[in-house]
Write a protein that holds these residues in place. Structure first.
Motif: not given
Length: 104
Positions: A24-47
Protein backbone atom coordinates in the motif's frame (compact mmCIF):
# COMPACT_ATOMS: atom_id res chain seq x y z
CA UNK A 1 3.67 7.30 -15.14
CA UNK A 2 6.02 4.52 -16.25
CA UNK A 3 7.32 4.24 -12.69
CA UNK A 4 3.74 3.87 -11.44
CA UNK A 5 3.15 1.03 -13.91
CA UNK A 6 6.36 -0.71 -12.88
CA UNK A 7 5.51 -0.19 -9.23
CA UNK A 8 2.16 -1.93 -9.59
CA UNK A 9 3.80 -4.87 -11.36
CA UNK A 10 6.25 -5.11 -8.46
CA UNK A 11 3.78 -4.70 -5.63
CA UNK A 12 1.52 -7.42 -7.04
CA UNK A 13 4.37 -9.84 -6.36
CA UNK A 14 4.86 -8.85 -2.71
CA UNK A 15 3.74 -11.33 -0.05
CA UNK A 16 0.10 -11.20 1.03
CA UNK A 17 1.12 -10.13 4.52
CA UNK A 18 2.44 -6.91 2.97
CA UNK A 19 -0.98 -6.06 1.46
CA UNK A 20 -1.63 -3.30 4.00
CA UNK A 21 1.99 -2.44 4.65
CA UNK A 22 4.71 -2.10 2.08
CA UNK A 23 2.44 -2.76 -0.91
CA UNK A 24 0.00 0.00 0.00
CA UNK A 25 2.76 2.44 0.91
CA UNK A 26 4.67 1.89 -2.33
CA UNK A 27 1.52 2.29 -4.39
CA UNK A 28 0.67 5.54 -2.62
CA UNK A 29 4.21 6.91 -3.04
CA UNK A 30 4.45 6.14 -6.73
CA UNK A 31 1.08 7.73 -7.44
CA UNK A 32 2.00 10.71 -5.26
CA UNK A 33 5.06 11.47 -7.39
CA UNK A 34 3.01 12.11 -10.52
CA UNK A 35 -0.03 13.50 -8.72
CA UNK A 36 1.92 16.24 -6.96
CA UNK A 37 3.56 17.31 -10.20
CA UNK A 38 0.17 17.44 -11.88
CA UNK A 39 -1.50 19.35 -9.07
CA UNK A 40 1.41 21.75 -8.73
CA UNK A 41 1.34 22.58 -12.41
CA UNK A 42 -2.05 24.23 -11.86
CA UNK A 43 -0.63 26.74 -9.38
CA UNK A 44 -0.21 30.34 -10.43
CA UNK A 45 3.25 30.97 -9.04
CA UNK A 46 6.56 29.15 -9.14
CA UNK A 47 6.70 29.35 -5.34
CA UNK A 48 3.52 27.32 -5.02
CA UNK A 49 4.55 24.92 -7.77
CA UNK A 50 7.88 24.34 -6.02
CA UNK A 51 6.07 23.15 -2.89
CA UNK A 52 4.33 20.42 -4.90
CA UNK A 53 7.53 19.49 -6.71
CA UNK A 54 9.25 19.24 -3.34
CA UNK A 55 6.50 16.89 -2.12
CA UNK A 56 6.86 14.86 -5.31
CA UNK A 57 10.61 14.60 -4.80
CA UNK A 58 10.06 13.48 -1.21
CA UNK A 59 7.73 10.73 -2.42
CA UNK A 60 10.34 9.59 -4.93
CA UNK A 61 12.95 9.28 -2.18
CA UNK A 62 10.45 7.50 0.06
CA UNK A 63 9.66 5.03 -2.74
CA UNK A 64 13.39 4.40 -3.24
CA UNK A 65 13.72 3.59 0.45
CA UNK A 66 10.85 1.13 0.21
CA UNK A 67 12.49 -0.41 -2.86
CA UNK A 68 15.60 -0.94 -0.74
CA UNK A 69 13.44 -2.67 1.87
CA UNK A 70 12.12 -4.99 -0.84
CA UNK A 71 15.67 -5.93 -1.76
CA UNK A 72 16.79 -6.42 1.85
CA UNK A 73 13.78 -8.61 2.58
CA UNK A 74 14.41 -10.73 -0.51
CA UNK A 75 11.19 -9.67 -2.26
CA UNK A 76 13.02 -8.69 -5.48
CA UNK A 77 16.23 -9.70 -7.20
CA UNK A 78 19.30 -7.51 -7.21
CA UNK A 79 18.96 -7.13 -10.99
CA UNK A 80 15.34 -5.94 -10.78
CA UNK A 81 16.28 -3.65 -7.90
CA UNK A 82 19.03 -1.99 -9.92
CA UNK A 83 16.71 -1.36 -12.89
CA UNK A 84 14.06 0.23 -10.68
CA UNK A 85 16.61 2.15 -8.63
CA UNK A 86 18.05 3.67 -11.80
CA UNK A 87 14.55 4.67 -12.94
CA UNK A 88 13.55 6.32 -9.68
CA UNK A 89 16.88 8.12 -9.45
CA UNK A 90 16.34 9.46 -12.98
CA UNK A 91 12.93 10.76 -11.85
CA UNK A 92 14.53 12.36 -8.78
CA UNK A 93 17.14 14.02 -10.95
CA UNK A 94 14.55 15.37 -13.41
CA UNK A 95 12.42 16.81 -10.61
CA UNK A 96 15.45 18.40 -8.94
CA UNK A 97 16.71 19.87 -12.20
CA UNK A 98 13.27 21.25 -13.01
CA UNK A 99 12.99 22.78 -9.54
CA UNK A 100 16.27 24.61 -10.08
CA UNK A 101 14.80 26.40 -13.13
CA UNK A 102 11.90 27.93 -11.19
CA UNK A 103 11.92 31.17 -9.21
CA UNK A 104 11.32 30.71 -5.50
Amino acid sequence: MDLIDENYVLTKTLPDYERFGLRTQMNRCSVSIASNISEGSSKRTDKHFLKYLDDSLGSAFEWETQLNICLRQGFISEERFKILEDKVQAVQSKISNFMSTLDA
